[in-house]
Design an enzyme around this catalytic site. Structure first.
Site, PDB file in Angstrom:
ATOM      1  N   LYS A  35       0.839  -1.203   0.000  1.00 42.01           N
ATOM      2  CA  LYS A  35       0.000   0.000   0.000  1.00 42.01           C
ATOM      3  C   LYS A  35       0.874   1.254   0.000  1.00 42.01           C
ATOM      4  O   LYS A  35       1.966   1.248   0.562  1.00 42.01           O
ATOM      5  CB  LYS A  35      -0.875  -0.048   1.257  1.00 42.01           C
ATOM      6  CG  LYS A  35      -2.021   0.912   1.245  1.00 42.01           C
ATOM      7  CD  LYS A  35      -3.101   0.480   2.233  1.00 42.01           C
ATOM      8  CE  LYS A  35      -4.113   1.588   2.415  1.00 42.01           C
ATOM      9  NZ  LYS A  35      -4.623   2.147   1.139  1.00 42.01           N
TER      10      LYS A  35
ATOM     11  N   CYS B 159      -2.905   8.477  -8.325  1.00 36.08           N
ATOM     12  CA  CYS B 159      -4.033   8.242  -7.429  1.00 36.08           C
ATOM     13  C   CYS B 159      -5.093   9.325  -7.658  1.00 36.08           C
ATOM     14  O   CYS B 159      -4.830  10.509  -7.490  1.00 36.08           O
ATOM     15  CB  CYS B 159      -3.608   8.262  -5.962  1.00 36.08           C
ATOM     16  SG  CYS B 159      -5.016   8.027  -4.859  1.00 36.08           S
TER      17      CYS B 159
ATOM     18  N   THR C 102      -6.350   3.317 -11.475  1.00 29.06           N
ATOM     19  CA  THR C 102      -7.803   3.308 -11.704  1.00 29.06           C
ATOM     20  C   THR C 102      -8.235   4.458 -12.614  1.00 29.06           C
ATOM     21  O   THR C 102      -7.571   5.478 -12.719  1.00 29.06           O
ATOM     22  CB  THR C 102      -8.549   3.453 -10.373  1.00 29.06           C
ATOM     23  OG1 THR C 102      -8.069   4.621  -9.699  1.00 29.06           O
ATOM     24  CG2 THR C 102      -8.339   2.233  -9.503  1.00 29.06           C
TER      25      THR C 102
ATOM     26  N   GLY D  90      -5.263  -6.763  -8.746  1.00 24.38           N
ATOM     27  CA  GLY D  90      -5.761  -5.811  -7.758  1.00 24.38           C
ATOM     28  C   GLY D  90      -7.101  -6.196  -7.185  1.00 24.38           C
ATOM     29  O   GLY D  90      -7.201  -6.927  -6.187  1.00 24.38           O
ATOM     30  N   THR D  91      -8.151  -5.739  -7.850  1.00 26.12           N
ATOM     31  CA  THR D  91      -9.511  -5.909  -7.337  1.00 26.12           C
ATOM     32  C   THR D  91      -9.893  -7.367  -7.086  1.00 26.12           C
ATOM     33  O   THR D  91     -10.675  -7.653  -6.181  1.00 26.12           O
ATOM     34  CB  THR D  91     -10.492  -5.251  -8.332  1.00 26.12           C
ATOM     35  OG1 THR D  91     -10.128  -3.870  -8.443  1.00 26.12           O
ATOM     36  CG2 THR D  91     -11.925  -5.355  -7.869  1.00 26.12           C
TER      37      THR D  91
END
Lengths: 303, 260
Positions: free
Chosen positions: A44, A129, A192, A264-265
């Protein structure tokens, strides 16, 4: 076929790593499976000071995807280097440490601190981000700023620096070229896509932050297209990501031009996603003993 | 130990308007450590709906390898769950979170259990555990109306059970706090689960040192990795201190987290 992949700073047993932000600092997943199975671990994002992040709700489901606006919650450089990174050193898996900030000086301080700690195999510069008010994505959408930041972070870092690119741009190849010229050792893409969802009954956005980052299978075609385009303009290693749910998605990214991938997701909907995908890849590789990744990389795409 | 398991649906019943109770069988019930833990359910074997749905465990029977879940069918995911039929195999992650620790409750002490709407289910397992410990229980359950009320009989078999409805269609008219005030209920500890306004009202005027509250929050991973379901702590309400509802909770001592 051998699954081993060698990238700057990252000797990977296989091309699969969890993506930054979807895996915490690894401890939660270590209760579920042996993290030594992973090719690498992208932890993270770290900022100079600890951050609480945004108010909740921070996630919302969309069609085959999800929006998130966590807001870079993390314990800060001191917390990460003292409480999180030491624990990861027991693993035989390289750590890709994600660096975030609002000003160039923040990025430099975090990159220098993580590099000096000796516990990060490489850095991933988060200039993409969409969920913080200042900085972040600003650096990822302006080629000059992206290049300047890359140069400054490279200057203070002893470990290789990957730059994580934003898809929220008109021409991603322009940013890719700019950071390559500034000395980036590799690229990771995509972060994203900026998105929003409104509840028609309440007339309110589902996220407290209103706008968030869209991820998951819904964005995979965009990610594939961007990896493919970036591969045309650079020979830098590419870590491809965006909606990977299974082995075929990994192969698709490799064909588009990625050298490794990040999941990721999928970790959110299935915490065993990474080891399951690695097992699928291993079985597939065993059945294709003569193949190698080089042959799959973009050469595998037939016009 | 958290596991992902394909569990068998034994039965599914609509116990109130859009409220379903499903009994599942598998290895997971043996791993449940306390009432108040929850599971994270993949409502479709396909990619979408993508995210799991956190669902309360209302009761579990380890020897029979069974557990009961209660949920309200509201959106796409829970509506798919409502269509489950006996014999279906379903993808369940759990048991998750920390449940109600009742080790500080002594025999003969009085516990007040307060539940609101779909927050009622985990309190049933709690009530049964407290009764086994010899704790006297009283329950106050709040619902919107008669059609959405459930579990009154099951709680009545364990101790006094009072019901309130907003429209007065059954029980006392008003909120759970009106019942507590009007009936002058006394207790050594209060345990609660329900909507935030209810928990806030209880936290400000009725909280006890013993006893706990259970929170609900929109979740991502359910295991503490994604930071989707964090809340502030009362000792650092504007700072970087936090608790994760999924893995630090969902059960917290009164006064520990900011109820916003």
């Amino acid at each position: 076929m051998k699954l081993h992949v060698s990238l700057p700073g990252l000797e990977m047993k296989n091309p699969v790593m969890p993506a930054s932000g979807c895996f915490g600092f690894g401890k939660e997943f270590a209760q579920l499976y042996d993290l030594n199975n992973l090719g690498a671990i992208a932890i993270k994002a770290t900022t100079e000071e600890a951050r609480f992040g945004n108010e909740t709700p921070r996630v919302a489901e969309t069609e085959a995807g999800m929006l998130n606006a966590i807001g870079l919650q993390n314990p800060g450089l001191k917390g990460v280097t003292e409480q999180e990174l030491p624990w990861l050193q027991q693993l035989d898996t390289p750590v890709l440490a994600n660096v975030a900030g609002t000003k160039m000086e923040d990025y430099e301080a975090v990159a220098a601190g993580l590099s000096e700690s000796g516990m990060a195999a490489a850095l991933e510069l988060n200039i993409s981000c969409p969920n913080v008010k200042e900085g972040g994505i600003t650096f990822g959408t302006d080629p000059k700023l992206a290049a300047e930041l890359t140069k400054r972070v490279k200057h203070v870092s002893d470990v290789p620096v990957y730059v994580k690119l934003s898809p929220n741009v008109t021409d991603i190849t322009e940013i890719a070229r700019a950071v390559e010229q500034a000395g980036a050792d590799g690229l990771s893409l995509i972060n994203t896509l900026s998105g929003m969802k409104i509840d028609p009954r309440t007339r309110k956005p589902l996220l407290a932050n209103e706008i968030g980052g869209l991820s998951g299978p819904a964005i995979k075609p965009v990610a594939i297209r961007m990896v493919y385009q970036v591969r045309q303009v650079t020979d830098l290693p590419i870590i491809g990501m965006g909606g990977i749910m299974g082995m075929e998605d990994v192969l698709e990214f490799m064909m588009a031009g990625a050298d490794a991938v990040a999941v990721g997701t999928a970790n959110i909907s299935n915490p065993f996603a990474c080891p399951e995908i690695i097992q699928e890849l291993t079985d597939w590789a065993n059945a294709e003993p003569a193949a190698d990744w080089a042959g799959w990389k973009q050469g595998g795409v037939k016009a | 130990m958290i596991q992902k398991e394909w569990m068998s649906v034994i039965s599914i019943d609509e116990i109130a308007a859009s409220i379903f109770e499903v009994v599942l069988e598998g290895d997971m019930p043996e791993r449940i450590q306390a009432p108040g833990q929850f599971v994270h359910v993949k409502t479709s074997p396909h990619v979408a709906p993508l995210l799991r749905r956190p669902v309360s465990i209302s009761e579990h029977w380890p020897k029979e390898r069974r557990m009961a879940l209660v949920f309200r069918a509201e959106g796409e995911g829970t509506s798919r769950m409502a269509a489950w039929r006996a014999g279906d195999e379903v993808d369940v992650l759990g048991p998750l979170g920390n449940g109600f620790d009742t080790s500080d409750m002594a025999e003969g002490e009085k516990a007040l259990i307060v539940g609101g709407g779909v927050g009622v289910p985990p309190l049933l397992g709690l009530a049964k555990q407290l009764v086994i410990q010899g704790v006297q229980i009283q329950t106050v359950l709040g619902f919107a109306d008669a059609s959405s009320a459930f579990f009154q009989e099951r709680f009545s078999s364990l101790g006094d059970c009072f019901v309130s409805t907003i429209d007065g269609s059954i029980g006392d008219t008003g909120f759970v706090t009106d019942v507590i005030d009007r009936r002058n209920l006394s207790y050594d500890a209060i345990f609660a689960c329900g909507p935030l306004p209810m928990l806030r009202a209880l936290d400000s005027s009725y909280a006890t040192t013993k006893g706990k509250l259970s929170l609900e929050e929109r979740m991502g991973c359910g295991i503490g990795a994604c930071f989707a379901c964090v809340c502030h702590t009362t000792d650092d309400p504007d700072g970087t201190g936090y608790r994760k509802v999924c893995s630090d909770g969902p059960v917290f001592p009164w006064g520990e987290v900011v109820l916003s």
